[in-house]
Design a protein around this motif. Structure first.
Motif, PDB file in Angstrom:
ATOM      1  N   LYS A 137       0.810  -1.213   0.000  1.00 30.37           N
ATOM      2  CA  LYS A 137       0.000   0.000   0.000  1.00 30.37           C
ATOM      3  C   LYS A 137       0.845   1.266   0.000  1.00 30.37           C
ATOM      4  O   LYS A 137       1.901   1.321   0.636  1.00 30.37           O
ATOM      5  N   ALA A 138       0.340   2.267  -0.698  1.00 28.19           N
ATOM      6  CA  ALA A 138       0.918   3.594  -0.538  1.00 28.19           C
ATOM      7  C   ALA A 138       0.626   4.097   0.877  1.00 28.19           C
ATOM      8  O   ALA A 138      -0.325   3.664   1.516  1.00 28.19           O
ATOM      9  N   MET A 139       1.457   5.025   1.337  1.00 31.14           N
ATOM     10  CA  MET A 139       1.263   5.621   2.652  1.00 31.14           C
ATOM     11  C   MET A 139       1.299   7.137   2.516  1.00 31.14           C
ATOM     12  O   MET A 139       1.978   7.683   1.642  1.00 31.14           O
ATOM     13  N   GLY A 140       0.573   7.796   3.399  1.00 29.59           N
ATOM     14  CA  GLY A 140       0.533   9.250   3.342  1.00 29.59           C
ATOM     15  C   GLY A 140       0.575   9.882   4.712  1.00 29.59           C
ATOM     16  O   GLY A 140       0.292   9.227   5.722  1.00 29.59           O
ATOM     17  N   TRP A 141       0.959  11.138   4.725  1.00 32.26           N
ATOM     18  CA  TRP A 141       0.878  11.971   5.916  1.00 32.26           C
ATOM     19  C   TRP A 141      -0.045  13.147   5.605  1.00 32.26           C
ATOM     20  O   TRP A 141       0.082  13.779   4.556  1.00 32.26           O
ATOM     21  N   PHE A 142      -0.943  13.402   6.529  1.00 36.80           N
ATOM     22  CA  PHE A 142      -1.834  14.549   6.459  1.00 36.80           C
ATOM     23  C   PHE A 142      -1.688  15.340   7.752  1.00 36.80           C
ATOM     24  O   PHE A 142      -1.137  14.850   8.732  1.00 36.80           O
ATOM     25  N   ARG A 143      -2.188  16.549   7.764  1.00 42.08           N
ATOM     26  CA  ARG A 143      -2.170  17.334   8.993  1.00 42.08           C
ATOM     27  C   ARG A 143      -3.410  18.191   9.093  1.00 42.08           C
ATOM     28  O   ARG A 143      -4.040  18.522   8.084  1.00 42.08           O
ATOM     29  N   GLN A 144      -3.758  18.524  10.331  1.00 45.90           N
ATOM     30  CA  GLN A 144      -4.917  19.383  10.563  1.00 45.90           C
ATOM     31  C   GLN A 144      -4.582  20.374  11.658  1.00 45.90           C
ATOM     32  O   GLN A 144      -4.297  19.990  12.795  1.00 45.90           O
ATOM     33  N   ALA A 145      -4.627  21.641  11.302  1.00 47.21           N
ATOM     34  CA  ALA A 145      -4.405  22.713  12.255  1.00 47.21           C
ATOM     35  C   ALA A 145      -5.738  23.139  12.859  1.00 47.21           C
ATOM     36  O   ALA A 145      -6.794  22.918  12.254  1.00 47.21           O
ATOM     37  N   PHE A 159      -3.349  17.395   2.882  1.00 43.94           N
ATOM     38  CA  PHE A 159      -2.306  16.464   2.459  1.00 43.94           C
ATOM     39  C   PHE A 159      -0.945  17.089   2.701  1.00 43.94           C
ATOM     40  O   PHE A 159      -0.735  18.268   2.461  1.00 43.94           O
ATOM     41  N   VAL A 160      -0.002  16.250   3.164  1.00 45.82           N
ATOM     42  CA  VAL A 160       1.371  16.698   3.357  1.00 45.82           C
ATOM     43  C   VAL A 160       2.323  15.968   2.410  1.00 45.82           C
ATOM     44  O   VAL A 160       3.068  16.597   1.659  1.00 45.82           O
ATOM     45  N   ALA A 161       2.288  14.628   2.450  1.00 47.29           N
ATOM     46  CA  ALA A 161       3.231  13.851   1.644  1.00 47.29           C
ATOM     47  C   ALA A 161       2.696  12.444   1.453  1.00 47.29           C
ATOM     48  O   ALA A 161       1.881  11.970   2.256  1.00 47.29           O
ATOM     49  N   ALA A 162       3.167  11.795   0.400  1.00 50.54           N
ATOM     50  CA  ALA A 162       2.776  10.408   0.133  1.00 50.54           C
ATOM     51  C   ALA A 162       3.951   9.660  -0.456  1.00 50.54           C
ATOM     52  O   ALA A 162       4.845  10.260  -1.075  1.00 50.54           O
ATOM     53  N   ILE A 163       3.919   8.337  -0.286  1.00 51.99           N
ATOM     54  CA  ILE A 163       4.970   7.488  -0.816  1.00 51.99           C
ATOM     55  C   ILE A 163       4.335   6.207  -1.331  1.00 51.99           C
ATOM     56  O   ILE A 163       3.412   5.672  -0.734  1.00 51.99           O
ATOM     57  N   SER A 164       4.827   5.736  -2.467  1.00 51.75           N
ATOM     58  CA  SER A 164       4.276   4.537  -3.073  1.00 51.75           C
ATOM     59  C   SER A 164       4.673   3.290  -2.285  1.00 51.75           C
ATOM     60  O   SER A 164       5.522   3.338  -1.387  1.00 51.75           O
ATOM     61  N   THR A 191      10.726  15.179   4.221  1.00 51.32           N
ATOM     62  CA  THR A 191      11.039  13.993   3.435  1.00 51.32           C
ATOM     63  C   THR A 191      10.273  12.805   3.990  1.00 51.32           C
ATOM     64  O   THR A 191      10.363  12.496   5.185  1.00 51.32           O
ATOM     65  N   ILE A 192       9.520  12.145   3.113  1.00 48.92           N
ATOM     66  CA  ILE A 192       8.805  10.933   3.500  1.00 48.92           C
ATOM     67  C   ILE A 192       9.632   9.735   3.053  1.00 48.92           C
ATOM     68  O   ILE A 192      10.240   9.742   1.978  1.00 48.92           O
ATOM     69  N   SER A 193       9.642   8.703   3.896  1.00 49.23           N
ATOM     70  CA  SER A 193      10.359   7.473   3.566  1.00 49.23           C
ATOM     71  C   SER A 193       9.652   6.308   4.240  1.00 49.23           C
ATOM     72  O   SER A 193       8.779   6.512   5.095  1.00 49.23           O
ATOM     73  N   ARG A 194      10.040   5.100   3.856  1.00 45.70           N
ATOM     74  CA  ARG A 194       9.429   3.921   4.466  1.00 45.70           C
ATOM     75  C   ARG A 194      10.445   2.800   4.546  1.00 45.70           C
ATOM     76  O   ARG A 194      11.384   2.718   3.737  1.00 45.70           O
ATOM     77  N   ASP A 195      10.233   1.950   5.534  1.00 43.79           N
ATOM     78  CA  ASP A 195      11.031   0.746   5.704  1.00 43.79           C
ATOM     79  C   ASP A 195      10.044  -0.412   5.773  1.00 43.79           C
ATOM     80  O   ASP A 195       9.435  -0.661   6.826  1.00 43.79           O
ATOM     81  N   ASN A 196       9.879  -1.100   4.667  1.00 47.03           N
ATOM     82  CA  ASN A 196       8.879  -2.178   4.622  1.00 47.03           C
ATOM     83  C   ASN A 196       9.257  -3.354   5.507  1.00 47.03           C
ATOM     84  O   ASN A 196       8.384  -4.096   5.960  1.00 47.03           O
ATOM     85  N   TYR A 246      -0.352   2.973  -5.227  1.00 54.87           N
ATOM     86  CA  TYR A 246      -0.078   4.396  -5.419  1.00 54.87           C
ATOM     87  C   TYR A 246      -1.331   5.170  -5.008  1.00 54.87           C
ATOM     88  O   TYR A 246      -2.428   4.856  -5.459  1.00 54.87           O
ATOM     89  N   SER A 247      -1.174   6.154  -4.157  1.00 50.47           N
ATOM     90  CA  SER A 247      -2.298   6.984  -3.747  1.00 50.47           C
ATOM     91  C   SER A 247      -1.891   8.443  -3.840  1.00 50.47           C
ATOM     92  O   SER A 247      -0.710   8.779  -3.792  1.00 50.47           O
ATOM     93  N   GLY A 248      -2.889   9.295  -3.960  1.00 51.57           N
ATOM     94  CA  GLY A 248      -2.631  10.704  -4.195  1.00 51.57           C
ATOM     95  C   GLY A 248      -2.871  11.587  -3.002  1.00 51.57           C
ATOM     96  O   GLY A 248      -2.591  11.207  -1.863  1.00 51.57           O
TER      97      GLY A 248
END
Length: 124
Positions: free
Chosen positions: A32-40, A47-52, A69-74, A103-105
């Motif tokens: 799965k793609a992963m994402g970071w979002f934020r809410q003030a 949306f902040v960032a996404a990674i495939s 920078t977004i990253s992942r360690d599967n 892949y997600s947007g």
């Protein structure tokens, strides 16, 4: 379904850095793609960032490009968000999200599972 737990938030001065982590459980994390979002406060979640799924494709909202920078360690079922040169306007609750596809947007509806959020506060 993927369970997500964020950590690493806190209080930091402007110009400082934080690294957020999102630990995932579930067998399908690495598909799965992963994402970071934020809410003030008083604002909509953004949306902040996404990674495939493989980590080879990333995307960022314009306001964080060059700083985050977004990253992942599967192997560790973990996704990260390294945040540098933080600004007071980065203050928000940050959420990790698992996409519905490899892949997600940038849209919230493209993500099925969400963490509980971690607070990031940047003082001026």
């Amino acid at each position: 379904q993927v369970q997500l737990v964020e950590s690493g938030g806190g209080l930091v001065q402007a110009g400082g850095s934080l690294r957020l982590s999102c630990a995932a459980s579930g067998r399908t994390f690495n598909t799965k793609a992963m994402g970071w979002f934020r809410q003030a406060p008083g604002k909509e979640r953004e949306f902040v960032a996404a990674i495939s799924w493989s980590g080879t494709t990333t995307g960022y909202t314009d306001s964080v490009k060059g700083r985050f920078t977004i990253s992942r360690d599967n192997a560790k079922n973990t996704v990260y968000l390294q945040m540098n040169s933080l600004k007071p306007e980065d203050t928000a609750v940050y959420y990790c999200a698992a996409g519905s596809a490899p892949y997600s947007g940038i849209r919230s509806y493209e993500y099925n599972d969400w963490g509980q959020g971690t607070q990031v506060t940047v003082s001026s």
